[in-house]
Design a protein around this motif. Structure first.
Motif, mmCIF file in Angstrom:
data_model
loop_
_atom_site.group_PDB
_atom_site.id
_atom_site.type_symbol
_atom_site.label_atom_id
_atom_site.label_comp_id
_atom_site.label_asym_id
_atom_site.label_seq_id
_atom_site.Cartn_x
_atom_site.Cartn_y
_atom_site.Cartn_z
ATOM 1 N N LYS A 1 65.151 22.035 23.711
ATOM 2 C CA LYS A 1 63.933 22.140 24.512
ATOM 3 C C LYS A 1 63.821 23.459 25.273
ATOM 4 O O LYS A 1 62.821 23.704 25.945
ATOM 5 N N ARG B 1 60.312 19.645 12.783
ATOM 6 C CA ARG B 1 59.270 20.666 12.624
ATOM 7 C C ARG B 1 57.875 20.058 12.707
ATOM 8 O O ARG B 1 56.977 20.620 13.334
ATOM 9 N N GLU B 2 57.695 18.914 12.064
ATOM 10 C CA GLU B 2 56.383 18.264 12.091
ATOM 11 C C GLU B 2 56.015 17.810 13.496
ATOM 12 O O GLU B 2 54.853 17.841 13.885
ATOM 13 N N SER B 3 57.024 17.416 14.258
ATOM 14 C CA SER B 3 56.781 16.945 15.621
ATOM 15 C C SER B 3 56.512 18.087 16.584
ATOM 16 O O SER B 3 55.634 18.014 17.444
ATOM 17 N N SER B 4 57.280 19.194 16.446
ATOM 18 C CA SER B 4 57.148 20.313 17.375
ATOM 19 C C SER B 4 57.733 21.573 16.759
ATOM 20 O O SER B 4 58.940 21.628 16.493
ATOM 21 N N ASN C 1 58.087 24.326 18.280
ATOM 22 C CA ASN C 1 58.983 24.903 19.287
ATOM 23 C C ASN C 1 60.376 24.293 19.192
ATOM 24 O O ASN C 1 61.385 25.015 19.240
ATOM 25 N N ALA C 2 60.458 22.965 19.051
ATOM 26 C CA ALA C 2 61.760 22.307 18.916
ATOM 27 C C ALA C 2 62.454 22.741 17.626
ATOM 28 O O ALA C 2 63.671 22.943 17.597
ATOM 29 N N TRP C 3 61.689 22.924 16.566
ATOM 30 C CA TRP C 3 62.226 23.381 15.286
ATOM 31 C C TRP C 3 62.812 24.787 15.431
ATOM 32 O O TRP C 3 63.926 25.056 14.967
#
Length: 222
Positions: free
Chosen positions: A47, A94-97, A99-101
């Motif tokens: 995060k 990646r699909e969710s975020s 930035n997190a990816w």
């Protein structure tokens, strides 16, 4: 006034209990739950992009302290186990975020850069790192400047040592980058400039001439 050590500065991001846990891990790793330490570092990395860029340094310090204290490498195993768990979910991440990816890729590459076995890269991380970079080189990712920036940064950081582990996979990766310029929906001007720069960087033996560096980075600044 002296600047605080990088590890100390980053540890201040956490609450008091976690700060104490990490400080103990850095000094006496055998006295703490190393799986918990690995999870704390990983979760913060997912995060916080700035932290993910420094997490490998913290992991390295803990590994060195553990080896000095007991001659073991349990923490390195804990980090690898956690990375393997999350790597399986990379597409969902990646699909969710995005930035997190990007944080996940940065963390994996950072750990690859810092944690060695007999001064050699950990082979268990070679394919996951390549897989991440190959994913960043796919057409949909090349449309996203955040992902292109991440890809180029990682290649600057670990490209040369990664190339030594598999020239063929690196060749395949750079074929994807070159093909990216021929897509009907081309990357943005900034992304194309960054990709050109990293292609020239590898062609120059993972070095950039002063003139080329001035050209590319003056263009980026503009």
């Amino acid at each position: 006034m002296d600047k605080p050590a990088t590890e100390d500065y980053k540890i201040e991001l956490f609450d008091a209990d976690v700060q104490q846990l990490l400080k103990m891990a850095l000094k006496e790793p055998a006295s703490v739950d190393l799986e918990k330490v690995a999870s704390v570092i990983f979760e913060q990395s997912m995060k916080d992009l700035v932290f993910s860029k420094e997490a490998g340094r913290i992991c390295y310090t803990i590994v060195q302290a553990e080896h000095k204290q007991s001659g073991q490498s349990n923490f390195r195993r804990c980090v690898l186990n956690r990375l393997q768990q999350e790597f399986r979910l990379k597409e969902q991440v990646r699909e969710s975020s995005v930035n997190a990816w990007v944080c996940l890729v940065t963390f994996i590459c950072n750990v690859f850069d810092y944690l060695k076995v007999n001064n050699m890269p950990m082979m268990a991380l070679v394919n996951p790192v390549y897989d991440c970079l190959m994913r960043l080189a796919q057409p949909d990712a090349l449309q996203n400047e955040e992902e292109v920036d991440c890809l180029v940064l990682q290649l600057h950081r670990i490209g040369e040592q990664l190339n030594k582990t598999s020239t063929q996979r690196m060749d395949d990766l750079f074929c994807l980058l070159r093909d990216g310029f021929l897509l009907q929906d081309r990357p943005s001007s900034l992304s194309r400039l960054l990709l050109l720069e990293v292609i020239e960087f590898r062609a120059g033996g993972w070095k950039m001439s002063d003139n080329a560096q001035k050209y590319y980075y003056s263009e980026v600044a503009d």
